[in-house]
Design a protein around this motif. Structure first.
Motif, PDB file in Angstrom:
ATOM      1  N   MET A  85       0.832  -1.200   0.000  1.00 55.92           N
ATOM      2  CA  MET A  85       0.000   0.000   0.000  1.00 55.92           C
ATOM      3  C   MET A  85       0.861   1.241   0.000  1.00 55.92           C
ATOM      4  N   GLU A  86       0.226   2.388  -0.174  1.00 54.58           N
ATOM      5  CA  GLU A  86       0.871   3.693  -0.109  1.00 54.58           C
ATOM      6  C   GLU A  86       0.041   4.596   0.781  1.00 54.58           C
ATOM      7  N   HIS A  87       0.725   5.576   1.403  1.00 49.56           N
ATOM      8  CA  HIS A  87       0.013   6.495   2.284  1.00 49.56           C
ATOM      9  C   HIS A  87       0.716   7.851   2.275  1.00 49.56           C
ATOM     10  N   ASP A  88      -0.080   8.907   2.093  1.00 47.31           N
ATOM     11  CA  ASP A  88       0.426  10.282   2.160  1.00 47.31           C
ATOM     12  C   ASP A  88       0.234  10.806   3.573  1.00 47.31           C
ATOM     13  N   CYS A  89       1.327  10.987   4.297  1.00 44.12           N
ATOM     14  CA  CYS A  89       1.281  11.456   5.674  1.00 44.12           C
ATOM     15  C   CYS A  89       1.099  12.974   5.711  1.00 44.12           C
ATOM     16  N   SER A  90       0.553  13.452   6.798  1.00 49.68           N
ATOM     17  CA  SER A  90       0.399  14.891   6.984  1.00 49.68           C
ATOM     18  C   SER A  90       1.777  15.531   7.189  1.00 49.68           C
TER      19      SER A  90
END
Length: 387
Positions: A85-90
């Motif tokens: 998966m991929e995730h854009d962090c704040s």
């Protein structure tokens, strides 16, 4: 909201990550009320909402309910699934804010975790990716979490406030953890480090290295600090520089310290010479605190000890950090013993520990699964650390 009769109830925004991580591991739902209810801007922050979305990605069947003002959160955990998966962090918090929790969850997933995180790799608040790679990964290997797929790699570096960094993390699945016996930290034998600079002169990193060595060379000769200057798209969106240092002992203990420059447009400009010297002093302070686990990974070690087999694990810690101990600790300086009431350990929110005391002078921590028991956790603070 749905029926929440059997959920654990908490109040306030403190220890939000710990509560959600332990809820996921234990399978018990939680309800958190009054999240910044009296603030001018009440409710969950963007980085907390991003963390909740990350938990939803790595689990299957989680149920999350948030009221309109964001001051009440109900979380019913699903199955830890894993996968790619991929995730854009704040960008308000570093990637380390999210990685610390993933390190706790990844070994217990159904499928090996392979995730790409984007955001701020190095800041002044959260542990950097470099420090977690140098200290947390060797600690996890002590528990038997090790394979060729166990990797943490910085693809791009990103500094606040713009971010733009990218990190790849993969972890194998381990259903059973090995007990650990970490009671002798050993002597410091080498110091390694990473001086990085993005969107500034490459000479900044060299100046940081020279100033840090001017302090550390007085104690030990085996020092090597790498320089990392990324260019173009790999350098993120904001300028900055920093240093992370790791001291390794003869028994395989890693103690770390790090420091980063002020974000662009915030605070006074920081000279690389001052940053290097201050970071070296922080490492000396961490060595003085002692223990077999540094301040950054104390809570991770205690959690994995609790989740291990029904066998005694021992670990020697220095003074507990505020992140590990929710309340101020009482220090007996004469005996060099740190005493923490058992009730203050945040880890006991979901997992019960037997914590007993040895009668010998060198007290260490004994943790094994079982019902709650009143007592005192006594940890010896070593004083002599250098060869």
């Amino acid at each position: 909201m749905a029926s929440q009769a059997h959920s654990l109830s908490y109040s306030g925004c403190n220890f939000l990550r710990q509560r959600l991580v332990l809820s996921t591991l234990s399978g018990r739902p939680v309800k958190i009320r009054k999240i910044r209810a009296r603030d001018d801007n009440p409710g969950l922050r963007d980085f907390e909402a991003s963390f909740i979305r990350l938990l939803d990605k790595v689990t299957n069947g989680s149920r999350i309910e948030i009221n309109q003002t964001g001051t009440t959160l109900y979380y019913q955990p699903g199955l830890l699934y894993g996968g790619s998966m991929e995730h854009d962090c704040s960008v308000l918090r570093g990637i380390g804010y999210y990685l610390e929790s993933l390190l706790c969850l990844a070994p217990f997933m159904k499928h090996p975790l392979r995730i790409v995180l984007r955001g701020v790799t190095n800041d002044q608040v959260d542990p950097s990716v470099d420090v977690l790679k140098a200290t947390a990964l060797p600690l996890l290997k002590q528990f038997g979490i090790d394979s060729e797929s166990f990797e943490l790699k910085v693809v791009r570096r990103g500094m606040p406030p713009g971010g733009g960094g990218e990190v790849f993390f993969s972890c194998p699945v381990r259903k059973v953890l090995k007990p650990i016996q970490l009671i002798d930290p050993g002597k410091i034998k080498r110091i390694r480090g990473m001086a990085y600079s993005v969107r500034v002169s490459p000479q900044m990193a060299n100046r940081i290295v020279d100033s840090a060595r001017s302090i550390l060379n007085k104690f030990i000769p085996d020092i090597y600090i790498y320089t990392d200057h990324m260019k173009g798209i790999n350098s993120g969106k904001s300028p900055g520089f920093g240093l992370s240092l790791v001291a390794e002992t003869t028994n395989g203990t890693f103690l770390s310290a790090e420091l980063a420059s002020n974000p662009q447009g915030q605070g006074a400009a920081m000279l690389p010479e001052d940053l290097g010297r201050n970071c070296a002093r922080l490492l000396l302070e961490e060595i003085y605190r002692g223990g077999c686990v540094d301040s950054t990974n104390q809570s991770l070690a205690l959690l994995l000890m609790t989740l291990g087999q029904q066998d005694v694990s021992k670990v020697l810690l220095g003074p507990l950090s505020p992140y590990t101990s929710p309340r101020p600790a009482k220090v007996n300086c004469a005996a060099c013993v740190l005493k923490i009431p058992l009730a203050t350990q945040g880890i006991n929110a979901f997992f019960s520990c037997w914590i007993t005391k040895q009668k010998r002078p060198s007290q260490t921590t004994h943790v094994r699964p079982g019902p709650p028991k009143a007592g005192v956790l006594e940890i010896l603070v070593p004083r002599k650390a250098w060869c």
